[in-house]
Design an enzyme around this catalytic site. Structure first.
Site, PDB file in Angstrom:
ATOM      1  N   HIS A 160     -15.782 -22.601  -8.059  1.00 42.86           N
ATOM      2  CA  HIS A 160     -15.561 -23.278  -9.353  1.00 42.86           C
ATOM      3  C   HIS A 160     -14.130 -23.811  -9.440  1.00 42.86           C
ATOM      4  O   HIS A 160     -13.573 -23.937 -10.534  1.00 42.86           O
ATOM      5  CB  HIS A 160     -15.818 -22.339 -10.542  1.00 42.86           C
ATOM      6  CG  HIS A 160     -17.133 -21.630 -10.480  1.00 42.86           C
ATOM      7  ND1 HIS A 160     -18.265 -22.072 -11.145  1.00 42.86           N
ATOM      8  CD2 HIS A 160     -17.502 -20.503  -9.803  1.00 42.86           C
ATOM      9  CE1 HIS A 160     -19.264 -21.244 -10.892  1.00 42.86           C
ATOM     10  NE2 HIS A 160     -18.834 -20.290 -10.078  1.00 42.86           N
ATOM     11  N   SER A 282       4.874 -46.516  -4.365  1.00 44.48           N
ATOM     12  CA  SER A 282       4.583 -47.287  -5.574  1.00 44.48           C
ATOM     13  C   SER A 282       5.586 -48.421  -5.664  1.00 44.48           C
ATOM     14  O   SER A 282       6.710 -48.300  -5.165  1.00 44.48           O
ATOM     15  CB  SER A 282       4.703 -46.353  -6.785  1.00 44.48           C
ATOM     16  OG  SER A 282       5.045 -47.084  -7.945  1.00 44.48           O
TER      17      SER A 282
END
Ligand code: ARG
Length: 458
Positions: A160, A282
């Site tokens: 999970h 970036s």
């Protein structure tokens, strides 16, 4: 509207462009295999027991010489497929007819473009699957080496996405390696189903001359001919779907591996560091090192699955016999394979150069991760499991002093963090590589014999 003369009649220009579609470009990838297929077909025709002989031994040699010449041109990107040809098949026939006159006009006896393109695609698939297997084995090796190098580095095992039990980097890496080795089984299955020769099935309904389909199949190094001539053509599209489905399994493994890398390289985890040259920055944020390769691999997995579904959709309502819809499967097929292969090739060096941050991995452990191990320790001392479970749940504070490095040393059974059998991975990968070597050797031998020159032609 303007029209033009083609090998198979006068066709309106717009119609010609519309119906040829992208074949004029895509078929460049099929020139060599188309020539190889024709070499086998013509050789079979030259042995056909008919009087007068359809193709003499001298004729056969001339045709093969012409085909080898075309293969040579293709290798230098000099063989042109024109729009008026529609596809590679008629481009080769036009070229041979220009060179050999009436002899060139005989090569299409007892076959159709339908079985011709079907055999081309199977020959193409053969080589592509072998290359994919080689590339998949290389990535499995890289993952195994990564796992072996960091075999004893603890890593929180999650379910999970929440901390679960002590695990290791070795277990994580080889889980992906084993998945890939299973995907190789799917690829080999696809290879075997593909390894049937449809040539000589012509337009699907048999021909009234004594062709020898077994001979054609043997000459091309296939394991066997497809039996039913109608199925030989119905199998087009189905074969592409089977191959893409195997590719899609590979992509599923790669996508999940890529996803794990994205997660575990997040600064909040910092378990792994991707090599800087595999990241892009970036244009505005100077500090950025983005895992673009991983993101794109995840995206490509969707595209390969879409290609598989695209082919499925093209053929699921396809009536028996050839339908031109099948032509549109070609682009999906070629792109799906190329995409899968490019993902395998980009990930292999990335995995090999990825750094492991042992400190961050150990710091990632909180005491609760040892809860199950502790409960099982109590079981070892004689307590029933459910009682041990509740005892540990109520006394989680007792887990504080456990060392993750030592915790994983206790997991030594088969396939557990310290029970990984390294020869298992090595042997499976070696078996894949041996299959590739043997298949390629047998194929090259058959084609070299057929063409009378060493294949692949240099
Ligand atoms: N380019 C065609 C294809 O890929 C070749 C077969 C054309 N056959 C036909 N009957 N028009 O399907």
């Amino acid at each position: 509207m303007a029209k033009q003369k083609t090998t198979v009649g006068i066709i309106n220009n717009e119609v010609l462009a519309f119906t040829a579609g992208r074949d004029v470009e895509l078929d460049h990838a099929l020139i060599t295999v188309d020539c190889v297929g024709t070499a086998a077909h013509v050789t079979m025709l030259s042995k056909m027991p008919v009087k007068p002989e359809l193709i003499t031994e001298t004729d056969r040699k001339k045709v093969i010489e012409g085909l080898v010449e075309i293969i040579g041109l293709a290798q230098q990107n000099k063989f042109k497929i024109k729009l008026a040809d529609q596809d590679v098949h008629l481009a080769v026939e036009r070229t041979l007819t220009k060179k050999l006159g009436d002899l060139g006009k005989k090569i299409h006896t007892c076959r159709s473009r339908n079985d011709q393109v079907a055999v081309d695609l199977r020959l193409y698939a053969k080589e592509q699957i072998l290359q994919t297997l080689e590339e998949a084995a290389a990535l499995a090796d890289a993952l195994t080496a990564f796992g072996k190098k960091h075999e004893k580095v603890p890593m929180v095992g999650r379910t999970h996405m929440q901390p679960g039990m002590p695990s290791s980097v070795g277990l994580w890496a080889t889980a992906h390696a084993e998945s890939l080795l299973d995907d190789c089984v799917s690829l080999v299955n696809a290879y075997e189903l593909n390894d049937q020769c449809p040539l000589g099935s012509a337009a699907s309904y048999g021909v009234p001359l004594p062709i020898d389909r077994q001979l054609t199949s043997d000459l091309l190094g296939f394991s066997r001919p497809t039996h039913n001539v109608l199925y030989a053509n119905n199998g087009r599209g189905k074969m592409e779907g089977i191959v893409l489905s195997a590719m899609s399994q590979v992509m599923l493994t790669l996508s999940r591996l890529a996803q794990d890398f994205m997660l575990f390289t997040m600064p909040e985890f910092d378990y792994f560091k991707l090599p800087a040259e595999f990241c892009t920055g970036s244009s505005i944020m100077p500090q950025k090192q983005n895992p673009d390769v991983c993101e794109l691999v995840r995206a490509k997995a969707s595209r390969v699955k879409a290609a598989e579904l695209g082919v499925y959709d093209l053929i699921k309502g396809s009536p028996t016999g050839y339908n031109r819809d099948l032509q549109d499967a070609k682009e999906l097929f070629m792109e799906g394979i190329a995409t899968t292969r490019s993902c395998l090739r980009i990930l292999t060096p990335m995995v090999s150069a990825t750094k492991v941050n042992k400190k961050a991995l150990i710091d990632g452990f909180t005491p609760d991760v040892f809860a199950t191990d502790r409960a099982l320790e109590l079981v070892g001392e004689g307590m029933p499991f459910r009682d041990a479970y509740h005892y540990v749940k109520e006394n989680l504070h007792e887990l504080d002093s456990i060392d993750p490095t030592e915790a994983i040393l206790l997991k030594t059974h088969m396939g557990a963090p310290l029970g990984l059998d390294w020869s298992y991975f090595k042997e499976r990968s070696a078996a894949v590589k041996a299959t590739v070597r043997e298949e390629r050797k047998a194929f090259n031998k058959a084609i070299s014999k057929l063409l009378g020159v060493s294949y692949p032609v240099k």
